[in-house]
Design an enzyme around this catalytic site. Sequence first.
Site, PDB file in Angstrom:
ATOM      1  N   GLU A 140       0.829  -1.203   0.000  1.00  0.00           N
ATOM      2  CA  GLU A 140       0.000   0.000   0.000  1.00  0.00           C
ATOM      3  C   GLU A 140       0.869   1.261   0.000  1.00  0.00           C
ATOM      4  O   GLU A 140       0.507   2.275  -0.599  1.00  0.00           O
ATOM      5  CB  GLU A 140      -0.946  -0.005   1.205  1.00  0.00           C
ATOM      6  CG  GLU A 140      -1.997  -1.101   1.180  1.00  0.00           C
ATOM      7  CD  GLU A 140      -3.067  -0.884   0.121  1.00  0.00           C
ATOM      8  OE1 GLU A 140      -3.156   0.213  -0.461  1.00  0.00           O
ATOM      9  OE2 GLU A 140      -3.837  -1.851  -0.134  1.00  0.00           O
ATOM     10  N   HIS A 198      -6.199  -2.899  -7.049  1.00  0.00           N
ATOM     11  CA  HIS A 198      -7.112  -3.636  -6.177  1.00  0.00           C
ATOM     12  C   HIS A 198      -8.219  -4.389  -6.910  1.00  0.00           C
ATOM     13  O   HIS A 198      -8.807  -5.306  -6.343  1.00  0.00           O
ATOM     14  CB  HIS A 198      -7.738  -2.691  -5.153  1.00  0.00           C
ATOM     15  CG  HIS A 198      -6.811  -2.321  -4.045  1.00  0.00           C
ATOM     16  ND1 HIS A 198      -5.620  -1.662  -4.270  1.00  0.00           N
ATOM     17  CD2 HIS A 198      -6.875  -2.514  -2.704  1.00  0.00           C
ATOM     18  CE1 HIS A 198      -5.008  -1.470  -3.105  1.00  0.00           C
ATOM     19  NE2 HIS A 198      -5.749  -1.981  -2.144  1.00  0.00           N
ATOM     20  N   HIS A 217      -2.839  -9.818   1.824  1.00  0.00           N
ATOM     21  CA  HIS A 217      -3.416  -8.718   1.050  1.00  0.00           C
ATOM     22  C   HIS A 217      -2.371  -8.045   0.157  1.00  0.00           C
ATOM     23  O   HIS A 217      -2.573  -7.887  -1.051  1.00  0.00           O
ATOM     24  CB  HIS A 217      -4.033  -7.690   2.006  1.00  0.00           C
ATOM     25  CG  HIS A 217      -4.529  -6.449   1.315  1.00  0.00           C
ATOM     26  ND1 HIS A 217      -5.695  -6.421   0.586  1.00  0.00           N
ATOM     27  CD2 HIS A 217      -4.000  -5.203   1.237  1.00  0.00           C
ATOM     28  CE1 HIS A 217      -5.874  -5.212   0.092  1.00  0.00           C
ATOM     29  NE2 HIS A 217      -4.867  -4.453   0.469  1.00  0.00           N
TER      30      HIS A 217
END
Length: 316
Positions: A140, A198, A217
């Site tokens: 991220e 994403h 993730h």
Amino acid sequence: MDSHTIKHCYPLISSHLPEHSSFAFEAGEVHKTLDTCVAIWEWMTENSFDRKTLILNIGGGVTGDMGGFCASTYKRGIRFINLPTTLLSQVDASVGGKLGIDFKGFKNHIGVFNQPEGVLISEEFLGTLPEPELRSGYAEVIKHGLIRNENYFNSLKTENWQNQSWKDIISVSVGIKREVVEKDPKEEGLRKILNFGHTIGHAVESHYLDTPLHLLHGEAIAIGMVTEGYLSQKFLRLPKEQLEIIQQKLLTVYGKVHIDEKDFEAIIDLCFQDKKNEGNVLNFSLLKRIGECDFNIVVGKEAIIEALKYYNQLEN
């Protein structure tokens, strides 16, 4: 908090808290479900929590998302504070007020927008993380540079990436996300750029969630950023040399996973559950260049297959 947090993080702060009751659920994305919410609501009810109760969510993104969702729906909403303890939750889930749970294999399918009373961030908690979890959050961080700040992206390490000034990184990443969210709190336009990587990344993560290939993730989002980087070149003419820089950085940090072509259809079906979509049209957030992202770019099924094949043929 989850079963990891109560063991590693809770002891660091428990003596500083006022009298309280605690609840821990089993760690892992697979437990970010309605069943866990029921257990949390039962705990709240058994303890006679009223509308003046304050909930402190201690842990990673799963805890913040689900704890905030449970607080926001219990008795039509009680106050909560988030204390994120992972890099992922500190730079991503801590900002924006998105709360929710996974449902029937779809990530964050049920949820609400609601802001916490406050967010408390300390990089000291990062010392409790195993390296794969730290690396997951780093995806991220890289994304923030890609969508909004080329100099920031270029400054991020690939070799010896574990040894950086996490305090400075958290500050810059939170600043980038806050600036975007303040301009578009309900994700009606600009905020969609935060979803770069994403659409495919979440689909890959969801598809392999209950399999031996289970990806964290950030590992899945790294795949998403490479494949959506390819789509950025195809649809927005992202310069080829910039695509190569992006994929080199991501492959150096995350390595490469082979995605079996027999899984392509299922992954594409999951892409259609992405919340940016309108009707039966796939809307992507893609890069014009490093540091500049556009949104609502319509991408067809064949292009996604192309992107997945492109990823598979890359050399680590």
